[in-house]
Design a protein around this motif. Structure first.
Motif, PDB file in Angstrom:
ATOM      1  N   SER A  73      10.359  -4.512  12.914  1.00  0.00           N
ATOM      2  CA  SER A  73       9.376  -5.494  12.449  1.00  0.00           C
ATOM      3  C   SER A  73       8.312  -4.797  11.601  1.00  0.00           C
ATOM      4  N   ARG A  74       7.530  -5.584  10.880  1.00  0.00           N
ATOM      5  CA  ARG A  74       6.472  -5.034  10.044  1.00  0.00           C
ATOM      6  C   ARG A  74       5.394  -4.387  10.911  1.00  0.00           C
ATOM      7  N   GLU A  75       5.145  -4.984  12.106  1.00  0.00           N
ATOM      8  CA  GLU A  75       4.133  -4.417  13.002  1.00  0.00           C
ATOM      9  C   GLU A  75       4.544  -3.024  13.489  1.00  0.00           C
ATOM     10  N   LEU A  76       5.843  -2.877  13.830  1.00  0.00           N
ATOM     11  CA  LEU A  76       6.319  -1.586  14.296  1.00  0.00           C
ATOM     12  C   LEU A  76       6.321  -0.555  13.169  1.00  0.00           C
ATOM     13  N   LEU A  77       6.653  -0.991  11.958  1.00  0.00           N
ATOM     14  CA  LEU A  77       6.643  -0.081  10.817  1.00  0.00           C
ATOM     15  C   LEU A  77       5.215   0.398  10.530  1.00  0.00           C
ATOM     16  N   ALA A  78       4.256  -0.513  10.615  1.00  0.00           N
ATOM     17  CA  ALA A  78       2.858  -0.126  10.396  1.00  0.00           C
ATOM     18  C   ALA A  78       2.399   0.877  11.450  1.00  0.00           C
ATOM     19  N   LEU A 137       2.585   6.733  -0.993  1.00  0.00           N
ATOM     20  CA  LEU A 137       3.756   6.114  -0.368  1.00  0.00           C
ATOM     21  C   LEU A 137       4.343   5.076  -1.305  1.00  0.00           C
ATOM     22  N   VAL A 138       5.592   5.265  -1.662  1.00  0.00           N
ATOM     23  CA  VAL A 138       6.271   4.349  -2.577  1.00  0.00           C
ATOM     24  C   VAL A 138       7.056   3.293  -1.808  1.00  0.00           C
ATOM     25  N   ASP A 139       7.779   3.703  -0.789  1.00  0.00           N
ATOM     26  CA  ASP A 139       8.628   2.766  -0.049  1.00  0.00           C
ATOM     27  C   ASP A 139       8.835   3.311   1.354  1.00  0.00           C
ATOM     28  N   ALA A 140       9.052   2.397   2.304  1.00  0.00           N
ATOM     29  CA  ALA A 140       9.328   2.771   3.692  1.00  0.00           C
ATOM     30  C   ALA A 140      10.192   1.690   4.311  1.00  0.00           C
ATOM     31  N   LEU A 160      11.375   7.196   4.138  1.00  0.00           N
ATOM     32  CA  LEU A 160      10.180   7.082   3.315  1.00  0.00           C
ATOM     33  C   LEU A 160      10.410   7.678   1.943  1.00  0.00           C
ATOM     34  N   SER A 161       9.808   7.084   0.937  1.00  0.00           N
ATOM     35  CA  SER A 161       9.788   7.609  -0.428  1.00  0.00           C
ATOM     36  C   SER A 161       8.335   7.856  -0.790  1.00  0.00           C
ATOM     37  N   ILE A 165      12.480  11.708  -1.088  1.00  0.00           N
ATOM     38  CA  ILE A 165      12.888  10.812  -0.014  1.00  0.00           C
ATOM     39  C   ILE A 165      13.217  11.664   1.216  1.00  0.00           C
ATOM     40  N   PHE A 166      12.698  11.236   2.384  1.00  0.00           N
ATOM     41  CA  PHE A 166      12.969  11.986   3.613  1.00  0.00           C
ATOM     42  C   PHE A 166      12.939  11.022   4.796  1.00  0.00           C
ATOM     43  N   GLU A 167      13.405  11.516   5.936  1.00  0.00           N
ATOM     44  CA  GLU A 167      13.492  10.706   7.150  1.00  0.00           C
ATOM     45  C   GLU A 167      12.559  11.261   8.227  1.00  0.00           C
TER      46      GLU A 167
END
Length: 443
Positions: free
Chosen positions: A45-50, A64-67, A83-84, A98-100
């Motif tokens: 979810s967006r909450e967990l990603l935040a 931060l470009v993308d996650a 993440l990018s 890009i990395f994990e």
């Protein structure tokens, strides 16, 4: 250098952790958001990603470009985020990488679930006691607890640290003596001799806060007796508010000295019960010279008729004592029953006793609360320490009343009684401590 060589030489992910731990409560299925909040967040979810991004130190130094999430087994206790990021490495040269990041979900009980799980195992209890007949100090203490959110860990307390924290708060706002008891062992307290104050032997206590404020009504000398000083050699009150009687002010003669809000004056008074019946009057030197005038009603102590059973008082020179000690101005006709205040206070949720209080006890409780509200109206410094909320129903009712019925006005009062201005009131909101599942404290 070409792009591949730059990537071999420069790692813009340096300083960003690749393995992070998330704390998860299995009972309520919430994640810990440091330092103390627990939030509800579904997988991917967006909450967990935040929450995952907030756990990454050093992310603020790059762009931060993308996650996004990388799929993992729901029961693997692993969460992976791709993440990018971008960062300028050389002049006019921006590198994107890009990395994990792998998150390990660690189980930890939240405070609420811990309280439920440890039910009836052990308890820490804070008892606050006061040896007086009224409860106005407790009403003020309740407002201080609400203002500073000190009640957060006081319902079904299961940790002693919370009890100690509560005691430290109480010690900071009122002069108290704390006795910690574990089993049947008590820690004895040392009592030392109280330092001599630069005051007379008979003083008036004007306020009790984090120290005891006393004033000598003959000289306006003031002193604050701190809690450690008081508990070295405690002294008792000679008279309480219940023993005050009403006096009618005949004349006021200011003497000049002004210390803070106190003005020294000689006040000519007569007992309200005797006014018009006999010619007995008294002269009292008072600190209320700035607010008293002829025709006012004032509360005070009759030193000539009172019988104080106190050895220290008996040792005083009676000829040097005043006949009357005035305490505060009062407003007998300040409010009729149908009148209501445009403000209100929040109250803590309390468990009611199984047996209903007697009518006399209920009347005493209501009287103490009314006296506390009047203290707030009359003392600007006192109400600055509590939260006062607007009573919207009364304010709207007053706005809708276009015509004032002159018969409702208090004819007995020569002046308006003190009121609290709208600027001092807060909006009528529900208070909470920031957690989604916490019960609100309604006003």
């Amino acid at each position: 250098m070409c792009v591949n060589c730059i990537r071999n030489e420069v790692d813009i992910t340096e300083g960003i952790p690749k393995h992070v731990t998330l704390h998860f409560c299995r009972n309520c299925e919430r994640y810990l958001q440091p330092p103390q909040f627990w939030i509800k967040a579904d997988l991917e979810s967006r909450e967990l990603l935040a929450l995952c991004l907030k756990k990454l130190k050093g992310l603020s130094k790059v762009r931060l470009v993308d996650a996004g999430f990388i799929w993992t087994e729901p029961h693997s206790r692993r969460i992976k985020v791709k993440l990018s990021i971008q960062k300028e490495v050389f002049a006019a040269t921006i590198l994107q990488q890009i990395f994990e990041v792998e998150y390990t979900v660690s189980y930890q009980q939240c405070d609420e679930c811990t309280r439920v799980a440890a039910q009836n195992t052990w308890k820490a209890m804070v008892q606050v006691r006061q040896k007086v007949e009224h409860k106005r100090t407790f009403l003020y203490l309740e407002q201080l607890i609400l203002k500073h959110n000190a009640h957060k860990d006081t319902v079904n307390i299961k940790e002693r640290a919370h009890a100690i924290k509560m005691c430290e708060f109480l010690n900071a706002v009122v002069p108290i003596e704390i006795k910690r008891t574990v089993g049947f062992h008590r820690h004895p307290q040392r009592h030392q001799q109280l330092q001599v104050l630069i005051l007379g032997q008979l003083c008036l206590c004007t306020r009790v806060g984090n120290s005891i404020h006393v004033v000598d009504v003959n000289t306006l000398n003031q002193s604050d007796v701190t809690s450690p000083v008081f508990w070295r050699t405690p002294f008792s009150a000679l008279a309480t508010a219940k023993e005050q009687i009403e006096y009618y002010v005949l004349d006021v003669e200011p003497l000049g000295p002004v210390k803070g809000k106190h003005v020294l004056a000689d006040v000519h008074v007569a007992r309200s019960a005797d006014f018009g019946r006999n010619d007995t009057t008294y002269f009292a030197r008072s600190h209320l010279g700035g607010i008293l005038k002829a025709g006012d009603i004032v509360l005070g102590y009759d030193m000539t008729r009172s019988n104080f059973n106190d050895d220290n008082f008996d040792a005083l020179n009676r000829n040097a004592l005043p006949d009357v000690i005035l305490v505060k101005k009062t407003y007998p006709a300040r409010r009729k029953k149908h009148k209501q205040r445009a403000w209100k206070l929040a109250q803590l949720a309390k468990e009611e006793e199984e047996m209903l209080p007697r009518k006399a006890d209920q009347e005493r409780i209501e009287h103490d609360y009314e006296m506390f509200l009047r203290d707030l109206e009359e003392d600007v410094e006192l109400r600055q320490t509590v939260n006062i909320f607007k009573n919207k129903n009364i304010l709207e009712k007053r706005e809708n009343e276009m015509v004032v019925d002159e018969s409702d006005m208090d004819e007995e009062e020569g002046e308006d009684f003190p009121e609290i201005s709208l600027e001092e009131m807060m909006d009528d909101l529900k208070l909470n401590d920031g957690e989604e599942d916490e019960e609100d404290i309604t006003v």
